[in-house]
Design an enzyme around this catalytic site. Structure first.
Site, PDB file in Angstrom:
ATOM      1  CE  LYS A 201     -16.274   6.579 -35.961  1.00 53.81           C
ATOM      2  NZ  LYS A 201     -16.020   7.259 -36.878  1.00 53.81           N
TER       3      LYS A 201
ATOM      4  CD  GLN B 245     -32.849  24.361  -4.669  1.00 51.77           C
ATOM      5  OE1 GLN B 245     -33.931  23.351  -4.571  1.00 51.77           O
ATOM      6  NE2 GLN B 245     -32.491  25.701  -5.582  1.00 51.77           N
TER       7      GLN B 245
ATOM      8  CB  THR C 176     -12.203   8.746 -36.194  1.00 58.58           C
ATOM      9  OG1 THR C 176     -13.268   8.964 -37.058  1.00 58.58           O
ATOM     10  CG2 THR C 176     -11.868   9.597 -35.896  1.00 58.58           C
ATOM     11  CG  ASP C 177     -14.321   3.094 -40.234  1.00 56.37           C
ATOM     12  OD1 ASP C 177     -15.476   3.307 -39.767  1.00 56.37           O
ATOM     13  OD2 ASP C 177     -13.529   2.178 -40.369  1.00 56.37           O
TER      14      ASP C 177
END
Lengths: 309, 309, 309, 309
Positions: free
Chosen positions: C5, C242, C65-66
């Protein structure tokens, strides 16, 4: 003063189909199944009685915006018509019936587009799936009604319909020349550019009730205006975006005599050529994205413009 | 009808500082160095003569929007004032001078905010760097002027100033109760909620010229209105967002008698409690984000509202 | 294979304060109140047993996933530490305890930043409000832990901490010259440019447990790395991005001997000068936004780089 | 360590058409005109010699990222093939030829989709315009090649092709039941849900050279994988998203024996029903958008999975 709720994303399965729309030469559109009807709704309430919410911190007549959301969701199950504008009008009237403290209500919505997707029929051919659809991020229909309390109950005082975020590019056949040249001009003139324009187009009916779709023959579908736009872009050798949208507007007013006016917001997103006449072919180019600043045009036309032509 | 250019992002190093602003009790703001002045500008031209661009595809008086961008960039080097509104007015006047086909011009801009960043002084203390700044995505100033041709040359016909996208959360000390309860109501009443509101606040001066900052004592800096907003949020136990913005508006009008009106667009982004009274402490909560629909309030106040109090 | 999730936005009021952080010369940061702790969490589960969800359509061991979202929300109320990484470790261990089908878990989060806002003390001075905060869209802390099942229970196998979306501009004092010149080069060399760079900086500890903040003296706060970045930008006359990020990396490793490595992703957003030496002053410029393409650098440094200096 | 340029948006008119693609039963796709070929390109250079840019501030071998952009633009005019991957390989090889300090190069791109638009033929029928196209924000092709220096010159060391942001909704005929039920579970089981899933699908060829499209019969077009995805979604009564993507993956591997593996990232965006069985019809529903947290699945399959079936 007003308040309300926005970004109410709601979806209805198996809404009534839109049928019997009058067809036009520029478009094969003649209706929508409405197997999925998706809307992104905005509600705006007006009412003098709401001032006490602000000035006296008195909430006693305040309809919570969360309740508005619930109200709109519920009505999408009740509505048995087939158009965005029809649903907005239907729901707006129910708001006015339910809450006497509302003087006027604006309901507007973007239609969330679902594209048909082809599946094989089994005999080597294809037909649209009845179950699976693409959720599209491309151009979408728009509707808006503004309802007030009249002598005979709620009435549409203003109406607006549209198609928004139409993004069209024409490979060749568009010019931009002969504009003002002075010390601030660096843009080169072009007899032939690859023109990329995004557009919102809106229209108003002479009789606002025609927007509801109850008489489908008098309804203007956003798909039809969309198709006029790209057909005119294809047909016309335009001298500017101004020229292009004027030609589109004339055609829309010609096809739909029930409309009073048509309005444009156009944005120029034209790419910049970095290589041209590749291999000696003047149509073959490499182009890049422009920097962010975007030229735009806002333009309204009505029937007088059509009559002048 | 109008056309123009938007999203012109421009930056000036070492612009004139804004100094001698009148301070108020709610804010320590008394000026800006303007080492970096960043603007996201929108230009909108109006003029009857531009109709021929549309109707006759005649570009001869058309100022390309690319040239507008160049024009605005150039003027940011010429401007020697210190405010967004001042720059917009300065540039708008030059547009009217240069191009007789323009009848009126609207210039607007969001100010791109740069935050000061502390660097060590060498003796264990810190002071703002003179060279390095954070480019902020938080709240920003806004300005707009609408210039027309008057008998004595260009004049400000309308003016609008603001601060947009102010996002404030108050951990506790905000209520929302006693609103309409019916079959569409599911929102629970709360004597104490963690209130999260985003706001745009705009103001208009009685004399539009005051917006230019030429008399800094009469200028209202967006930082000052920002500070009034969060100070009032801190002070007030609000009964609703309507109540809160009314209190903010009263204070703004009280502090700045040169203003005619103040306008709000507020959006409710309040989180939803999923655990409360953790370990027996009623102030300790876990909250989650709400679903997308967002309640909003639009509200205008003027001096009459102040006098009533 | 993994699933999980993301975009779990959660908020805790009155979390434990972060205290006793070791200070460094570049930063005044010494702790956070954590009156509001906001996180945008991502959970990723791995486990061979989950293959049957795919291959056999067997959901019997599938954690919805809830439910993961609910689990994470719940644990934020249970956690009594003060850091992002600490919370992720705490919650990851509980996942491993609760669900035997999980072999390994990655927990990561962006910290949602809340800025303190000054309110008047009453005696003409200002102090931070204890109740009202700005919800910031600027740079934010980041944490990630990857937990596996070891012989003695869950263990941190990898760890990553960071600060993301730091957007810094330096008005003058940055060069870019002497790079490759050939037929594809059109960028002009600049001894002095207004350099605008956005950066994500990440760091890894020699001992991953140090990331948890249980020993605050060994914890590296994202605010401290943020401050080193802009202090070095202020101090150094850089020859390239850089060069700049190398100098920042050296300082980070020098200040925090508990770190093993530091990693950068930098994006060049430098504006383009359109007017220079305004009024004869070489520091006064007008600049515009660049077109969209963005140069970037990804660079990792470890203690060997420090020792070489 | 690496550096490069991203968001290089480039467009070519009249590129070579893609023809002679082998067709599959799930798709009517058999080629692209490439009247417009649009790409959003990312270049990433690797090379030990670039360390001195960081450690010594020595730019003498540094190819400015602005020059990379010019280089990529130029090569799009030179390329006479028809595929995204072919262009990336072509350009990557030229980079390696031109700059000896590069050890390896990753080139990747999203294809910017242009949809055909129908215009009337004059006899009441419609055909695609040859000049006007919709710029689509929907799903798009993706390509990536990683080139290194081999004994015989540049070689493709890794390759990845894909279709991203496919957003599909199925009105009915999807279940989600029988998953773990515990104290953290609040999601109701559903025998029939309106499933909305967005997907990125990627594939790798056994022989990376097949990705270039030089042998069109061995090329897998992203349109074909797109069509397999929605055809399988239409055909299958899925028990979960895991089940659905597994079925799609099997079909892709079955249709294209030249592929070694197929990879998925799926996101669940399923709406939440707020009214069901409207007017007694169980298929008629009103649904709303979910809150932001999004479940996802990442899954890789190869030929072994196919053989097991």
């Amino acid at each position: 003063m007003n308040y309300g709720k926005e970004k109410i994303g709601i979806y209805r399965t198996y809404a009534s189909p839109l049928e019997n729309v009058r067809t036009i030469p520029e478009s094969s559109f003649d209706g929508r199944d409405n197997t999925l009807l998706g809307l992104d709704v905005r509600v705006r309430l007006e009412g003098d009685e709401f001032f006490k919410n602000f000035e006296e911190a008195d909430n006693s007549n305040l309809v919570a915006t969360d309740s508005m959301k619930n109200f709109v969701q519920y009505q999408l199950g009740e509505y048995d018509g087939a158009t965005v504008e029809g649903f907005l009008d239907f729901t707006g009237r129910r708001f006015l019936e339910q809450y006497s403290q509302i003087d006027a209500i604006q309901m507007s919505a973007d239609q969330i587009p679902f594209d048909e997707l082809d599946v094989p029929t089994g005999d080597g051919d294809f037909e649209p799936s009845e179950l699976v659809f693409r959720v599209s991020d491309n151009e979408s229909g728009f509707g808006e009604v503004y309802l007030t309390r009249g002598d005979d109950g709620p009435q549409i005082e203003e109406q607006n319909s549209g198609i928004t975020d139409l993004q069209l590019v024409k490979v060749k056949g568009s010019a931009f020349t002969d504009y003002v040249q002075d010390e601030h001009t660096t843009l080169p003139e072009r007899e032939d550019r690859t023109l990329y324009v995004s557009m919102d187009i809106f229209w108003n009916y002479e009789d606002p009730e025609d927007c509801l779709g109850e008489e489908p023959q008098r309804y203007v579908a956003s798909e039809q205006v969309r198709d006029i736009a790209h057909v005119m872009f294809d047909e016309v050798y335009s001298r500017s975006i101004q020229d292009l949208i004027y030609q589109i507007g004339l055609r829309v007013l010609e096809r739909f005599p029930q409309l009073e006016s048509v309005n444009f917001e156009a944005n120029n997103q034209t790419w910049i050529a970095v290589r041209e006449e590749i291999d000696g072919d003047e149509d073959v180019r490499v182009l890049r994205e422009p920097a962010r600043p975007t030229g735009y045009q806002q333009f309204s036309m009505n029937r007088d413009d059509l009559d002048e032509e």
